[in-house]
Motif scaffolding. Structure first.
Motif, PDB file in Angstrom:
ATOM      1  N   GLY A 186       0.815  -1.215   0.000  1.00  0.00           N
ATOM      2  CA  GLY A 186       0.000   0.000   0.000  1.00  0.00           C
ATOM      3  C   GLY A 186       0.841   1.254   0.000  1.00  0.00           C
ATOM      4  O   GLY A 186       0.561   2.215  -0.740  1.00  0.00           O
ATOM      5  N   ILE A 187       1.906   1.281   0.809  1.00  0.00           N
ATOM      6  CA  ILE A 187       2.780   2.458   0.864  1.00  0.00           C
ATOM      7  C   ILE A 187       3.515   2.644  -0.458  1.00  0.00           C
ATOM      8  O   ILE A 187       3.610   3.763  -0.980  1.00  0.00           O
ATOM      9  N   ALA A 188       4.047   1.553  -1.011  1.00  0.00           N
ATOM     10  CA  ALA A 188       4.851   1.647  -2.225  1.00  0.00           C
ATOM     11  C   ALA A 188       4.049   2.107  -3.434  1.00  0.00           C
ATOM     12  O   ALA A 188       4.582   2.767  -4.330  1.00  0.00           O
ATOM     13  N   ILE A 309       2.528  12.931   4.789  1.00  0.00           N
ATOM     14  CA  ILE A 309       2.740  11.662   4.096  1.00  0.00           C
ATOM     15  C   ILE A 309       2.942  10.529   5.106  1.00  0.00           C
ATOM     16  O   ILE A 309       2.321   9.468   5.013  1.00  0.00           O
ATOM     17  N   VAL A 310       3.824  10.766   6.080  1.00  0.00           N
ATOM     18  CA  VAL A 310       4.091   9.727   7.085  1.00  0.00           C
ATOM     19  C   VAL A 310       2.849   9.473   7.938  1.00  0.00           C
ATOM     20  O   VAL A 310       2.584   8.337   8.335  1.00  0.00           O
ATOM     21  N   ASN A 311       2.085  10.521   8.212  1.00  0.00           N
ATOM     22  CA  ASN A 311       0.847  10.330   8.969  1.00  0.00           C
ATOM     23  C   ASN A 311      -0.119   9.412   8.216  1.00  0.00           C
ATOM     24  O   ASN A 311      -0.777   8.549   8.822  1.00  0.00           O
ATOM     25  N   THR A 312      -0.194   9.570   6.892  1.00  0.00           N
ATOM     26  CA  THR A 312      -1.031   8.689   6.085  1.00  0.00           C
ATOM     27  C   THR A 312      -0.496   7.258   6.110  1.00  0.00           C
ATOM     28  O   THR A 312      -1.269   6.294   6.191  1.00  0.00           O
ATOM     29  N   PHE A 313       0.820   7.115   6.043  1.00  0.00           N
ATOM     30  CA  PHE A 313       1.423   5.782   6.115  1.00  0.00           C
ATOM     31  C   PHE A 313       1.100   5.103   7.439  1.00  0.00           C
ATOM     32  O   PHE A 313       0.746   3.922   7.477  1.00  0.00           O
TER      33      PHE A 313
END
Length: 384
Positions: A186-188, A309-313
């Protein structure tokens, strides 16, 4: 010629002196960070009192009274409940976690084949760590191996059916293995897809903009539970007879599309934060649209929205536990599934399993958060 008096000019550098005691040391740090004002002092004292109230009982439950070894529920139940513990005993049942640790990590993946996900995990770490170290050499080769070669290697090794490997169906996968597969894929994929959607939403072409807006607003307007339910249950109803997709693949598609919609809005915020002069400067150099975006705009925009971005990850990593509703068992799902094992049915079993799952989720999320803070400090060269 008039001579100048240079007697007041120092001929050598002064030896560096230590900082004043009021500005260095533990006392200075405490004063600046915890007791800089009356309000901070009150909050600090209240926080310390809260820690003093909650921490000792937790340590007693988790370590002092904990049961670390055992073969069944009798080791984690009191005498009144048919166990070996004294009445009134209250402690963690880590024996349950130890006995079920293999299932928590791999689900129902065959025991004699678990070396395969272990090897995949080792390769994942060996390729990821150099990629995260800024000064590590051969970043291009490392990125190609991690984003293109490793997924193929992991797919072949985990599923099997090739090169003499036993085929392992995805319904047998579970535990942390499923959590990491869903979150990594999902992240990639969600980040580049989110970037494309953000650029499409800001496009001057009406059709492209309309399609991106409809997709983003539709996905963001429904919960992830609904997306997973549609991908797992409703999607096969619209396919031709005999055509189906693996349930794990359907979950991957649902999680990725859901995260991409949120990622698009995060990236769009970064694009809007870039001054118009950056666009005009890139155009004045004769750069085309994609050259302008890739070389000038996106590097600045993504740097600004690293926290988002990291919060979404992190949110996506935790949301993988929702696949439990479509009969897929990630780490939390496997922990909850083992609560029904009569061999380990005791009052302390559920809370011990949930605390273990919470610790694993916290370690991964905290690691992502700390690394994002490191990258923010490293890249924050133009705003200091």
């Amino acid at each position: 010629m008039q001579e100048h008096d240079l007697s007041f000019v120092r001929a050598e550098m002064v030896v560096a002196q230590a900082a004043p005691k009021s500005e260095a040391g533990t006392g200075a740090w405490l004063r600046k960070n915890l007791f800089s004002s009356v309000g901070d002092s009150v909050l600090t004292i209240l926080g310390l009192l809260l820690v003093a109230y909650l921490l000792p009982p937790f340590l007693e439950w988790a370590f002092v009274n904990a049961q670390w070894t055992g073969t069944d529920r009798t080791f984690c139940a009191t005498a009144a409940q048919g166990g070996i513990q004294p009445d009134g005993w209250s402690g963690a049942c880590w024996a349950f976690v130890q006995a079920k640790f293999g299932q928590f990590m791999f689900g129902r993946y065959p025991i004699d084949q678990r070396w395969r996900p272990i090897l995949v995990a080792v390769m994942f770490v060996l390729l990821l760590v150099p990629l995260l170290i800024p000064k590590a050499p051969r970043k291009g080769l490392n990125a190609v191996l991690f984003f293109f070669v490793f997924p193929i290697f992991a797919f072949v090794l985990l599923t099997g059916g090739w090169f003499g490997l036993t085929h392992v169906e995805t319904p047998l996968w579970g535990g942390l293995l499923v959590t990491l597969v869903l979150s990594f894929v999902g992240i990639a994929i969600s980040l580049p897809l989110g970037i494309v959607l953000a650029l499409g939403r800001r496009s001057e072409m009406p059709v492209v903009k309309l399609v991106c807006v409809i997709f983003i607003e539709t996905v963001r307007g429904i919960p992830l539970v609904t997306v997973l339910f549609m991908a797992s249950v409703m999607l096969p109803l619209f396919l031709p007879a005999g055509v189906t997709f693996d349930k794990l693949l359907r979950a991957l598609i649902g999680v990725t599309l859901f995260a991409a919609a949120y990622m698009a809005e995060v990236v769009r915020g970064g694009l809007q934060a870039i001054p118009k002069g950056q666009y005009e400067g890139a155009e004045s150099l004769g750069l085309g649209y994609w050259q302008k975006m890739v070389l000038v705009i996106l590097p600045q925009a993504l740097k600004l929205v690293i926290p988002g971005i990291v919060n979404t990850f992190i949110g996506m990593f935790k949301d993988t536990s929702l696949v439990y509703i479509i009969s897929m068992f990630d780490l939390l799902g496997v922990v909850r599934q083992n609560f029904s094992d009569a061999t380990w049915a005791s009052p302390q079993t559920p809370i011990s399993g949930l605390v273990f799952a919470a610790l694993v989720f916290w370690l991964f999320c905290f690691g992502m958060s700390r690394y994002s803070m490191f990258m923010e400090r490293r890249l924050d060269t133009g705003h200091r």
